[in-house]
Design an enzyme around this catalytic site. Structure first.
Site, PDB file in Angstrom:
ATOM      1  N   GLN A  41      -3.762  -1.523  10.228  1.00 26.11           N
ATOM      2  CA  GLN A  41      -3.940  -2.790   9.569  1.00 26.11           C
ATOM      3  C   GLN A  41      -4.576  -3.816  10.472  1.00 26.11           C
ATOM      4  O   GLN A  41      -3.843  -3.840  11.553  1.00 26.11           O
ATOM      5  CB  GLN A  41      -2.360  -2.956   9.213  1.00 26.11           C
ATOM      6  CG  GLN A  41      -2.303  -4.380   8.455  1.00 26.11           C
ATOM      7  CD  GLN A  41      -2.859  -4.248   6.945  1.00 26.11           C
ATOM      8  OE1 GLN A  41      -2.869  -3.521   6.217  1.00 26.11           O
ATOM      9  NE2 GLN A  41      -3.663  -5.550   6.820  1.00 26.11           N
ATOM     10  N   LYS A  60       0.963  -1.089  -0.039  1.00 27.95           N
ATOM     11  CA  LYS A  60       0.011  -0.124  -0.088  1.00 27.95           C
ATOM     12  C   LYS A  60       0.922   1.179   0.127  1.00 27.95           C
ATOM     13  O   LYS A  60       0.714   2.318  -0.819  1.00 27.95           O
ATOM     14  CB  LYS A  60      -1.070   0.063   1.361  1.00 27.95           C
ATOM     15  CG  LYS A  60      -2.175  -1.161   1.021  1.00 27.95           C
ATOM     16  CD  LYS A  60      -2.638  -1.079   2.407  1.00 27.95           C
ATOM     17  CE  LYS A  60      -3.833  -2.325   2.596  1.00 27.95           C
ATOM     18  NZ  LYS A  60      -4.189  -2.648   3.757  1.00 27.95           N
ATOM     19  N   ASP A  89     -10.351   3.539   5.110  1.00 28.75           N
ATOM     20  CA  ASP A  89     -10.962   1.897   4.826  1.00 28.75           C
ATOM     21  C   ASP A  89     -12.270   1.903   5.105  1.00 28.75           C
ATOM     22  O   ASP A  89     -13.005   0.803   4.648  1.00 28.75           O
ATOM     23  CB  ASP A  89     -10.205   1.229   5.986  1.00 28.75           C
ATOM     24  CG  ASP A  89      -9.095   0.569   5.470  1.00 28.75           C
ATOM     25  OD1 ASP A  89      -8.824   0.284   4.392  1.00 28.75           O
ATOM     26  OD2 ASP A  89      -8.126   0.240   6.335  1.00 28.75           O
TER      27      ASP A  89
END
Ligand code: NAD
Length: 285
Positions: A98, A54, A121
């Site tokens: 994460q 990412k 997200d």
């Protein structure tokens, strides 16, 4: 019949280029660049690889990425403080935490600490609620990528029967709502579905997000269906999806491969969400 292979890698590369150009233009106009903070707690190798992918993708399109790597035994209060500081940091427009987090940390509490406007997200309750309501701010990246793939491939959604196998918070449920908002008739299947084949065989659009290698075989697919394989499973050192590609490709009209289907789209959507977070913050200021 052999299905058309949906080239997610190529489509994602196109989106990344679009994002890069938009960032360049925005920088010329405002002097600002999007900033993304990636919080990786501990040293899980798979998570570290995802974060590296990412952050590298960020660099390629002109997003300033910042890796924050607290140790695996960090106290929850300390992690919340880090997120709080990122929430207040004007150079940071997107924050990703994460997952999975180490067991002693409460995942929901940590996710809720992220400012909704920086939640690229789309995992906070507020953003989930907005998605369910049909007024999304940030859509989780994998489901957003699936819809983008379908749109860019010209797959009609309205009035079609979409079957989603898997009801997770990050893929199954949000993709089901996105399809519903696009006027598909949606069935959600899961581990307790009594006759999975009967359900999947009714699908014009079949999305498999299960995490079981090759669970969906060709005989479970309606001839001519569009099949989206979200699964990423490692079998004998090789990546395979939740769909048995060899048999499915004979029956479907279009299918995403693994790798090179949904996976690259997830990263592309993260970049786009981060750009949108900056654009929104400029509008709000
Ligand atoms: P999850 O484990 O959170 O959820 C799996 C779902 O599948 C559950 O809802 C469960 O009820 C259902 N399920 C399990 N066994 C089943 C069965 N036999 N029949 C029907 N349903 C069954 O998984 P997830 O996070 O949604 O991920 C699913 C897969 O997608 C995994 O392989 C994951 O690695 C992959 N994934 C890929 C991306 C990407 O970018 N391509 C992103 C996220 C997840």
């Amino acid at each position: 019949m052999s299905a058309r292979i949906i080239d997610g890698k190529k489509i994602a590369a196109g989106i990344r280029e679009e994002v890069r150009e938009q960032i360049l233009r925005l920088h010329e106009e405002t002097g600002r660049v999007p900033g993304l903070a990636a919080v990786l707690v501990g040293e899980d190798p798979a998570s570290a690889t995802y974060v590296r992918t990412k952050t590298r993708a960020c660099q390629e399109v002109g997003i300033a990425s910042r890796g924050i790597t607290p140790p695996g035994d960090i106290a929850q209060s300390e992690l919340l403080q880090i997120i709080h500081e990122l929430n207040l940091d004007p150079a940071i427009h997107g924050i990703l935490v994460q997952l999975p987090l180490p067991k002693h940390l409460h995942e929901r509490v940590v996710l809720e600490a992220v400012d909704t406007r920086k939640d690229v997200d789309g995992f906070t309750f507020a953003n989930v609620g907005r998605l369910v309501e049909g007024q999304p701010l940030f859509v989780p990246c994998t489901p957003a990528g699936i819809l983008e793939l379908l749109d860019r491939e010209g797959v009609a959604i309205k009035g079609k029967h979409a079957v989603v196998v898997g009801r997770s918070e990050i893929v199954g449920k949000p993709v089901a709502f996105l399809l519903l908002h696009r006027h598909a008739t949606v069935t959600i299947c899961h581990s307790r579905t009594s006759d999975l084949t009967a359900e999947t065989r009714r699908a014009d659009i079949l999305v498999a997000a299960v995490g079981r290698p090759r669970l969906i075989t060709g005989d479970m697919i309606k001839p001519g269906a569009v099949v989206v394989d979200v699964g990423i499973n490692r079998v004998d050192g090789k990546l395979v999806g939740d769909v048995d590609f060899e048999s499915a490709v004979q029956v479907a009209s279009a299918i995403t491969p693994v790798p090179g289907g949904v996976g690259p789209m997830t990263v592309a959507m993260l970049l786009r969400n981060t750009l949108r977070a900056l654009e929104q913050s400029i509008r709000d200021s």
